[in-house]
Enzyme design. Sequence first.
Site, PDB file in Angstrom:
ATOM      1  N   ASP A  74      76.855  56.080  27.514  1.00  0.00           N
ATOM      2  CA  ASP A  74      75.826  56.128  28.548  1.00  0.00           C
ATOM      3  C   ASP A  74      75.157  54.762  28.553  1.00  0.00           C
ATOM      4  OD1 ASP A  74      73.611  56.445  30.134  1.00  0.00           O
ATOM      5  OD2 ASP A  74      72.739  58.100  28.993  1.00  0.00           O
TER       6      ASP A  74
ATOM      7  N   LYS B   2      70.682  46.529  33.885  1.00  0.00           N
ATOM      8  CA  LYS B   2      71.412  47.435  34.780  1.00  0.00           C
ATOM      9  C   LYS B   2      70.877  47.371  36.211  1.00  0.00           C
ATOM     10  CE  LYS B   2      72.776  52.334  34.912  1.00  0.00           C
ATOM     11  NZ  LYS B   2      72.625  53.614  34.165  1.00  0.00           N
TER      12      LYS B   2
ATOM     13  N   GLU C 297      76.769  59.923  36.130  1.00  0.00           N
ATOM     14  CA  GLU C 297      75.856  60.445  35.116  1.00  0.00           C
ATOM     15  C   GLU C 297      75.497  61.918  35.314  1.00  0.00           C
ATOM     16  OE1 GLU C 297      72.850  57.422  35.247  1.00  0.00           O
ATOM     17  OE2 GLU C 297      74.194  55.978  34.288  1.00  0.00           O
TER      18      GLU C 297
ATOM     19  N   ASP D  68      68.406  63.745  37.961  1.00  0.00           N
ATOM     20  CA  ASP D  68      68.530  62.730  36.914  1.00  0.00           C
ATOM     21  C   ASP D  68      67.663  61.515  37.238  1.00  0.00           C
ATOM     22  OD1 ASP D  68      69.284  60.803  35.101  1.00  0.00           O
ATOM     23  OD2 ASP D  68      71.432  60.907  35.511  1.00  0.00           O
TER      24      ASP D  68
END
Lengths: 172, 634
Positions: free
Chosen positions: B25, B87, B192, B214
């Site tokens: 992850d 990211k 994800e 999420d």
Amino acid sequence: MSLNYYQLFYLQPLFNIALKTLETNYRQIQSEAHPDRFVTATATEKLASMQLATLANEAYQTLKNPASRAKYLLELHGINAINESNTSMPTDFLMQQMQWRETLEDASMAHDISTLEALLSEMQAEAKSLQADLSLWFDERKDYANACETTRKLIFIDKVCADIQQAIDLLD
Amino acid sequence: MALLQISEPGQSAAPHQHKLAIGIDLGTTNSLVATVISGMATVLQDEHGHALLPSVVRYMPDGSVVVGHEAQAQQSHDPANTIASAKRFMGRSLKDIVDRAHIPYSFVDSADSSKLLQLQTRAGLKTPVEISADILKNLKARAEKSLGADGGRGELLGAVITVPAYFDDAQRQATKDAARLAGLNVLRLLNEPTAAAVAYGLDHAVEGTFVIYDLGGGTFDVSILKLTKGVFEVLATNGDSALGGDDFDHRIYCWILDKIRDGSNTFSPLGEQDTRLLLTKARQAKEWLTDNHEAQIVCRLSNGSLIDVTLSAQQFVELTQQLVLKTLTPTRKAMRDANLTLDEIKGVVLVGGATRMPQVKQAIEDYFKQTPLTNLDPDKVVALGAAIQANALVGNRSDNDLLLLDVTPLSLGLETMGGLVERIIPRNSTLPVARAQDFTTYKDGQTAMSIQVVQGERELVADCRSLARFELRGIPAMVAGAARIRVTFQVDADGLLSVSAREQATGIEAHVVVKPSYGLTEDEITHMLKSSFGSAEVDKKARMLAEARVNAGAIISAVTIALSHDGNLITSEEKQAIEVEIEILQAISQTDDAVVINQGVDKLNHATEAFAAVRMNASVSLALNGKNLDEIKL
């Protein structure tokens, strides 16, 4: 493999199909063919898997949706439902269409989501009744001329529905 | 002494046959690595017992790279060389970064603002891809160490790396590039929320339609999945790839700034250090407010002035109300795309550290009219799901019951006359998917066509993200509208797009694997890979030879197994032809020439094409009631 979409899923070439069987057989095929099953396989196996999984997705989506299923079924009978020379529609349906479009535009301008939602459910109810007609023309009477006209109506309605959805998305 | 393990008869393979694969992850704030050990998905810890690796990379004066907690601790002291939340910049160009003033890094102004952005650090210019690669290298090392890879238990076969479902093609490509730089074999890029659904669904053996909400550090995803007997079918996905917990920190940070400004009229802009310090304080206050009514924020700025303010939970809720509402729009869109009503939703699973905030939970509960499920650690569930998928992909699961059917999050299309978008693949199409559409020329005698590939939901090209532009040349001169150019879009199981165009009459073809306009070029990647392997040419050669031999070995064993199982599906002549190729490849793989070995691999691949297709059809037929596909005729 030159199978048609119905053959791929072991279904009779009818408008009224058992969606449950379609779904189960689709999943079975993907269980065997999906690229996830071939991550460590050879390049040729990966390619074969990719092709079959892509075909299964395309076939499944086509048969799952009533409008695209009807259009596809007509194609199997050699009829192109949205052929450019094949655009005549009954006047009352065209009038109805214009009315729906007007409501859509007015409600979009007025940022009126609840009217759009009401219009959407009205259209969906209309689509349901057309589907019942299609089952009659295709499966019982084998009357492909009438099936073609009803299919075109259903495709029109699907387009309006998509436009309503998009209008709601833009306002939301 | 450890107890010896005995497995059920027929159930398990010998330990050395267990193939090592990991799930990663790669988060905005924290990253994790997990694997399946004895059938259980487990998050791997570092030597200090930490599961979470802060996604922070610090470039040290001595040239070394520090990743994680140690780097995070130095963030305020050395902000320009300590990069967090890389990211957020993946697959992005400088013009995409709207709030540069509040980000304490030295972005490099390149002449071409649509190029991939770079940060100036003491280790030189760094792209977000390289920074992410440093995080991945750290996790890879952690996994190899704790799994004993190369130490008798075999080599790490590869990794499943998770990406936000709403990542576009450029961001996915950047993530894959980062993995390549880190020396990881990417088994699959996995969304994800889908990963979270796998961990949740398998753990709780549930069936029905579930929503995965999420909210991570920097990205928001919502996915709606139908779970049936190990099949995870994504019905719709939506989100915002620039919305996350970081933004909540940022609201607090701005609130602190307002407070300081109120208290003095000689306020000067903050330096990088102070910005980082206040952002850290803001994050701590946010976390504190999850379980407390108020948070006191105390710190001293570099000019010596003291900050001491108190933020109440109620104030925090008000400050962030807009952000919470911003997550509900994609949620409603996903519900509409899936054509579902609220009462059809069996459960709402919360993922991502930011869902710990009470106001987020409350908003979801109000919208879905049910209490969201939080019985899995929201920080770990994605990594666990990725590990389960990795384990299945390398073939460790004996029962073939796990199947993920994911979708493309954004529509793909191309530019037509007048800057309009012609949609080729609509959003939420199940992967893999391929679509073709015919186009024609608009001028008499036109011999070339420029094809611009875009991603997004808007009608105008200018409002969508441009992924690539390529040209099809050599179209025979004809009157306008006479040429037939078929453009085919294909999206693979990783969600990555390739596009080809072909003029139907002449067969002239152009093909691109879509490399984002501002992404890394193949040359840049090769260069980075070379420099990371060290400059020694010998090393590179040895590595290439080793890789070629591994590939040869893998295909020989795969084909041999296939022949022993299904050799009866082809004629004995066909079988013999393949066996000959196997023997040839076995012989050449003993030589020291990687190029020749790779050619042998290609030849064997080619020789097995027909066999592979026959096997595929046979296995599908068998799955469908044992009937032969050709038996059913219209």
